[in-house]
Scaffold this motif. Structure first.
Motif, short mmCIF file in Angstrom:
data_model
loop_
_atom_site.label_atom_id
_atom_site.label_comp_id
_atom_site.label_asym_id
_atom_site.label_seq_id
_atom_site.Cartn_x
_atom_site.Cartn_y
_atom_site.Cartn_z
N ASN A 62 10.42 -4.38 6.63
CA ASN A 62 9.20 -4.35 7.44
C ASN A 62 9.49 -3.95 8.88
N VAL A 63 10.45 -3.05 9.07
CA VAL A 63 10.80 -2.56 10.39
C VAL A 63 9.96 -1.33 10.70
N GLU A 68 8.82 6.87 8.99
CA GLU A 68 8.06 6.34 7.85
C GLU A 68 6.56 6.39 8.09
N ILE A 69 6.16 6.52 9.33
CA ILE A 69 4.74 6.56 9.69
C ILE A 69 4.23 8.00 9.77
N ALA A 70 5.08 8.91 10.19
CA ALA A 70 4.67 10.29 10.49
C ALA A 70 4.16 11.04 9.27
N PHE A 71 3.26 11.98 9.52
CA PHE A 71 2.79 12.93 8.51
C PHE A 71 2.35 14.18 9.27
N THR A 234 2.93 -7.45 0.27
CA THR A 234 3.17 -6.57 -0.88
C THR A 234 3.36 -5.12 -0.44
N ILE A 235 3.16 -4.85 0.84
CA ILE A 235 3.34 -3.51 1.39
C ILE A 235 4.08 -3.65 2.72
N THR A 236 4.53 -2.53 3.26
CA THR A 236 5.14 -2.56 4.59
C THR A 236 4.11 -2.19 5.64
N ARG A 237 4.41 -2.55 6.87
CA ARG A 237 3.53 -2.15 7.97
C ARG A 237 3.47 -0.63 8.08
N ASN A 238 4.61 0.03 7.87
CA ASN A 238 4.64 1.49 7.96
C ASN A 238 3.66 2.13 7.00
#
Length: 324
Positions: A62-63, A68-71, A234-238
């Motif tokens: 969860n870092v 991991e955020i970019a698109f 159940t998911i990451t912040r990213n």
């Protein structure tokens, strides 16, 4: 060791299998001790790495990570992550004045001066989602999209899609889950004095990701919650952050299509309820009838229908239940 540990992180992420310390050492041309120290440093940063008899395996962590955020609509080089700052809104405004390329996203693990509408401070523990998007519309105020409503739809739909939960929207800028607030949205505009146009817009989001109820201040425990108040997320912040902004830019690109307003109206738990509000120093009460195409709330009061603009008032109660 900074270079080594992030090379190790990349190698572990690339492999779904167990990676031995020996193979990592050979690949990076460092000692096994250097590998062990780097793994320990990564764990201190919050990365979860499984230690097995035959090596290491990367686990979902969860870092916050720009990559991991970019698109395609939000590039990694324009995503800025800090451990602690006063406010992501302030960081975005300063960046706008310094001609930062846009769109740009500013995130922090903790913030010391988080604020909501009307400058209200808010509870900002670590490990949640505090972020501000910086845009450069260069339009007149009248030409601006309804950023707050677009963002509310983007957040609500992202939560539902990636968590399987069902959230609702309190007009105009709050997201609720199981009757408690989990997210607030704040949009602000900065004008160019010479051109008279809006040079920059900042869209701030504060989202309670995973906070046990007992960790909230006592005065907030009955009115605020988080997406995952019990157990591990159940998911990451990213994943959630990327989904929010993917949704947002898809909605923005789809304008002037206004079907998002139908989603917003369907998600609103205000329509049909008796609401109280203060306008120009006078407190009114009435039935919330509808949300206009301009995002205004139409309320039937004893004084007749009143049109509420988000910039002028704030709902104080719904069906007698006090709101914060």
């Amino acid at each position: 060791m900074r270079g080594t540990k992030y090379k190790i992180l990349a190698l572990l992420k690339q492999s779904k299998a167990i990676v031995s310390g020996e193979s990592l050492a050979k690949e990076l041309k460092v000692s096994r001790t250097a590998i062990w120290k780097s793994i320990r440093d990564l764990e201190k940063l919050g990365y979860q790495i499984e230690h097995l008899a035959n090596g290491y395996r990367f686990l979902s962590s969860n870092v916050l990570e720009a990559e991991e955020i970019a698109f395609d609509a939000l590039l990694a080089e324009n995503i800025f992550i800090e451990k602690q700052i006063d406010s992501t809104m302030n960081a975005a405004k300063v960046a706008g004045m310094n001609h930062q390329a846009t769109p740009a996203l500013f995130l922090t693990e903790t913030q010391t001066g988080g604020r909501g509408r009307y400058g209200r401070s808010f509870f900002s523990p670590g490990g949640q989602i505090y972020m501000t998007l910086l845009l450069e519309p260069n339009r007149t105020f009248e030409e601006l999209p309804q950023y707050t409503l677009l963002t509310a739809v983007a957040v609500a739909s992202a939560i539902d899609e990636v968590t399987g939960k069902t959230c609702s929207i309190k007009w105009v800028n709050d997201i609720f889950l199981n009757g408690k607030k989990v997210c607030g949205i704040l949009s602000e505009a900065m004008s160019d004095f010479e051109t008279g146009q809006i040079s920059h817009v900042t869209i701030g989001i504060g989202l309670n990701f995973a906070i046990p109820n007992e960790q909230f201040p006592e005065e907030l425990q009955t009115i605020a919650s988080s997406l995952f108040p019990k157990g591990a997320p159940t998911i990451t912040r990213n994943e959630l952050i990327q989904k929010i902004w993917r949704n947002f830019f898809e909605l923005l690109d789809g304008l002037p299509d206004t079907t998002y307003l139908d989603y917003y109206r369907n998600k609103s738990f205000v329509i049909g309820k008796i609401v109280s509000f203060t306008q120009r120093g006078i407190t009114y009460s009435g039935k919330a009838l509808r949300i206009s195409d301009a995002g205004e709330l139409i309320v039937q009061t004893t004084a007749g229908e009143m049109t509420l603009s988000s910039g002028e008032i704030s709902l104080s109660a719904i069906d007698g239940k006090q709101l914060k």
